[in-house]
Design an enzyme around this catalytic site. Sequence first.
Site, PDB file in Angstrom:
ATOM      1  N   GLY A 153       0.877  -1.099  -0.062  1.00  0.00           N
ATOM      2  CA  GLY A 153      -0.007   0.024   0.004  1.00  0.00           C
ATOM      3  C   GLY A 153       1.139   1.276   0.132  1.00  0.00           C
ATOM      4  O   GLY A 153       2.088   1.288   0.308  1.00  0.00           O
ATOM      5  N   CYS A 154       0.330   2.437  -0.259  1.00  0.00           N
ATOM      6  CA  CYS A 154       0.930   3.806  -0.537  1.00  0.00           C
ATOM      7  C   CYS A 154       1.468   4.083   0.894  1.00  0.00           C
ATOM      8  O   CYS A 154       2.738   4.514   1.016  1.00  0.00           O
ATOM      9  CB  CYS A 154       0.314   4.714  -0.990  1.00  0.00           C
ATOM     10  SG  CYS A 154      -1.226   5.073  -0.293  1.00  0.00           S
ATOM     11  N   TYR A 155       0.900   4.222   2.118  1.00  0.00           N
ATOM     12  CA  TYR A 155       1.318   4.365   3.272  1.00  0.00           C
ATOM     13  C   TYR A 155       2.361   3.406   3.785  1.00  0.00           C
ATOM     14  O   TYR A 155       3.284   3.986   4.607  1.00  0.00           O
ATOM     15  CB  TYR A 155      -0.034   4.578   4.198  1.00  0.00           C
ATOM     16  CG  TYR A 155      -0.943   5.812   4.144  1.00  0.00           C
ATOM     17  CD1 TYR A 155      -0.366   6.838   4.366  1.00  0.00           C
ATOM     18  CD2 TYR A 155      -2.357   5.484   4.034  1.00  0.00           C
ATOM     19  CE1 TYR A 155      -1.514   8.242   4.347  1.00  0.00           C
ATOM     20  CE2 TYR A 155      -3.206   6.701   3.866  1.00  0.00           C
ATOM     21  CZ  TYR A 155      -2.721   8.008   4.130  1.00  0.00           C
ATOM     22  OH  TYR A 155      -3.540   9.054   4.268  1.00  0.00           O
TER      23      TYR A 155
END
Length: 334
Positions: A153-155
């Site tokens: 995921g991006c985070y």
Amino acid sequence: MLNTLIVGASGYTGAELAAYLQRHPYVHLSGLMVSSQSTDAGKCFSELYPQYKGILDLPLQPLIDVAEAANGIDVVFLATAHEVSHDIAPIFLQAGCIVFDLSGAYRVRNTQFYSEYYGFEHKNTNWLEQAVYGLVEWQAEEIKTARLVAVPGCYPTVSQLSLKPLLEEGLLDTEQWPVINAVSGVSGAGRKASLNNSFCEVSLQPYGIFNHRHQPEITTHLGTEVIFTPHLGNFARGILATITCKLKSGVTEEQIRQAYQQAYHNKPLIRLYEKGVPALKAVVGLPFCDIGFAVQGQHLIIVGAEDNLLKGAAAQAVQCMNIRFGLEETQALL
């Protein structure tokens, strides 16, 4: 040439993937697909994204028969909802495709995680066990032989890249959990319109406090507990993560700098700041993760920045593909 398919090509991440792959010298972009129920089915890609007019004028085909869509395809990118990836990835894999899944469906080897955080029962435990987590700078050897790569995921990408070198060197006092405060642009919510991500409605605000699905993804792959609080910002794209940690007694600024240099000196998409910390404008539209830090006594603040659609999604997925097929890591990205 790698015959390549993108499923979920009408979304923001799918569009970035299409742009990268269209200019990739070792890729033939065989098709752009969307859900059979999508209102975008049948439209031209450049009708949705006019900046690609005359460059990428492929039709968005409805995905009706997955096995048929897999015919003659070497590589599949799934920019689809988690439940969709869960269901269709095994069909592409059984057809012999190498799959890069940008959803959360295969990121954590714990079926309970999916019931609790994603709201569906994970039934493909065999593929869940085989999936390789695609945090490129730390998983390159595993990616080289993977059939299914679960792109982080991006985070979790910016959080792990910022913390992992220091944890690996044992520099942090993990009795005090690292506190990650991260702000993402509205594009992280996807292209589908809703009141919550309407630009006029968005105000800087935390969400998913203590229960965001990316928190267990981060802790699982870091191997240590963290407090993670995401925020929605009133800008289009990018993530800025400010991470507060406690150093072990006696750890110096030079040791921190050396840990980052040792981890990333040969990693082309990580940029380390000798002085100061990154701002979003340094990374938006680019495939980098930028990292800087400041120390005061035993207190350490790390700042990591990335484009959520690129290093947080599409660029990392293409980076994984390049490594998987023995290509230059940054091919088509820079």
